[in-house]
Design a protein around this motif. Structure first.
Motif, PDB file in Angstrom:
ATOM      1  N   ALA A 185       0.801  -0.946  -0.389  1.00 30.07           N
ATOM      2  CA  ALA A 185       0.145   0.043   0.289  1.00 30.07           C
ATOM      3  C   ALA A 185       1.138   1.386  -0.437  1.00 30.07           C
ATOM      4  O   ALA A 185       0.048   2.361  -0.541  1.00 30.07           O
ATOM      5  CB  ALA A 185      -0.594   0.120   1.639  1.00 30.07           C
ATOM      6  N   GLN A 214      -3.838   5.007   7.469  1.00 33.78           N
ATOM      7  CA  GLN A 214      -4.176   5.511   6.135  1.00 33.78           C
ATOM      8  C   GLN A 214      -4.306   6.808   7.182  1.00 33.78           C
ATOM      9  O   GLN A 214      -3.898   8.156   6.937  1.00 33.78           O
ATOM     10  CB  GLN A 214      -4.221   6.135   4.870  1.00 33.78           C
ATOM     11  N   LYS A 223      -5.763   0.507   4.960  1.00 28.40           N
ATOM     12  CA  LYS A 223      -6.966   2.628   5.601  1.00 28.40           C
ATOM     13  C   LYS A 223      -6.860   2.255   6.608  1.00 28.40           C
ATOM     14  O   LYS A 223      -6.858   4.105   6.587  1.00 28.40           O
ATOM     15  CB  LYS A 223      -8.163   1.284   5.051  1.00 28.40           C
ATOM     16  N   GLU A 230      -1.243   4.349  -1.307  1.00 30.64           N
ATOM     17  CA  GLU A 230      -1.974   4.620  -0.339  1.00 30.64           C
ATOM     18  C   GLU A 230      -2.006   4.867   0.937  1.00 30.64           C
ATOM     19  O   GLU A 230      -3.147   5.628   1.924  1.00 30.64           O
ATOM     20  CB  GLU A 230      -3.083   3.696  -0.445  1.00 30.64           C
TER      21      GLU A 230
END
Length: 203
Positions: A23, A185, A182, A28
């Motif tokens: 990622a 992040q 996710k 990301e």
């Protein structure tokens, strides 16, 4: 703004670690992995890190008489690497208050069940034994309890007739590899606000 410097703690294969490495490579996750630490030399996570050019080391729990001494060695290695966020990725050790308090609010974990149900080391076995129809995974902040910290994100996975620990675990792992980057992040972007037991995501 300076990037978050991740310190990833692992015990085994490192598939969640690989999902984070990938990622970051795709842009990301706006952070960088400063160091990967494993608690046993045979952990394949160390190989994954070294192949990606990431500093990696084994801090063997068996080399320390007391758990506190082991955790002090972990803390020293993380501090030396300038780590700002500790990421537990298949790290099969319960961390004591000594460690948790040192990095208060800066430790994330992923658990292969929908917390607060089925905490502990044998989530898939416990899910199947109980007969629930839905399982999944949970990313949470680490507190001084066992899998009890405030929940950041969750993903649901159906439990199918005939599932084994292996088949259920494989489907849950697919979601872990999506969910964990996710959540990291969101932390890196400063979008997580903890209010008691609740984690608010600020857009």
């Amino acid at each position: 703004m300076a990037k978050e410097r991740l310190g990833v703690l692992c015990s085994g294969r490192g598939t969640d670690l690989q999902s984070i490495i990938d990622a970051i490579g795709r842009g990301e996750v706006a952070g960088e992995i400063a160091v990967v630490l494993a608690d046993r030399e045979g952990a394949y996570a160390l190989t994954r890190a070294r192949e990606a050019g990431i500093p990696a080391a084994c801090i063997d729990r068996k080399a320390y008489e007391r758990r506190e001494l082991f955790e002090e060695a972990l803390i020293a290695a993380l501090e030396e690497a300038g780590v700002t966020l500790v990421v537990l990725a298949g790290f099969m050790r319960i961390l004591t208050p000594l460690f948790v308090r040192h990095f208060t609010g800066r430790i994330l974990n992923i658990h292969p069940a929908l917390l607060p149900s089925f905490p502990g080391a044998h989530a898939h076995r416990d899910v199947l034994a109980y007969g629930v129809k839905v399982s999944g995974c949970t990313v949470h902040f680490v507190d001084e309890g066992t899998d009890s910290g405030p929940i950041i994100l969750q993903a649901a996975v159906p439990v199918l007739d005939g599932d084994t620990e292996e088949t259920l675990g494989a489907r849950v792992l697919e979601q872990e590899h999506i969910l964990y980057p996710k959540a990291i992040q969101l932390y890196c972007e400063g979008k997580l606000r903890v209010e008691g037991r609740h984690v608010r995501i600020i857009e």
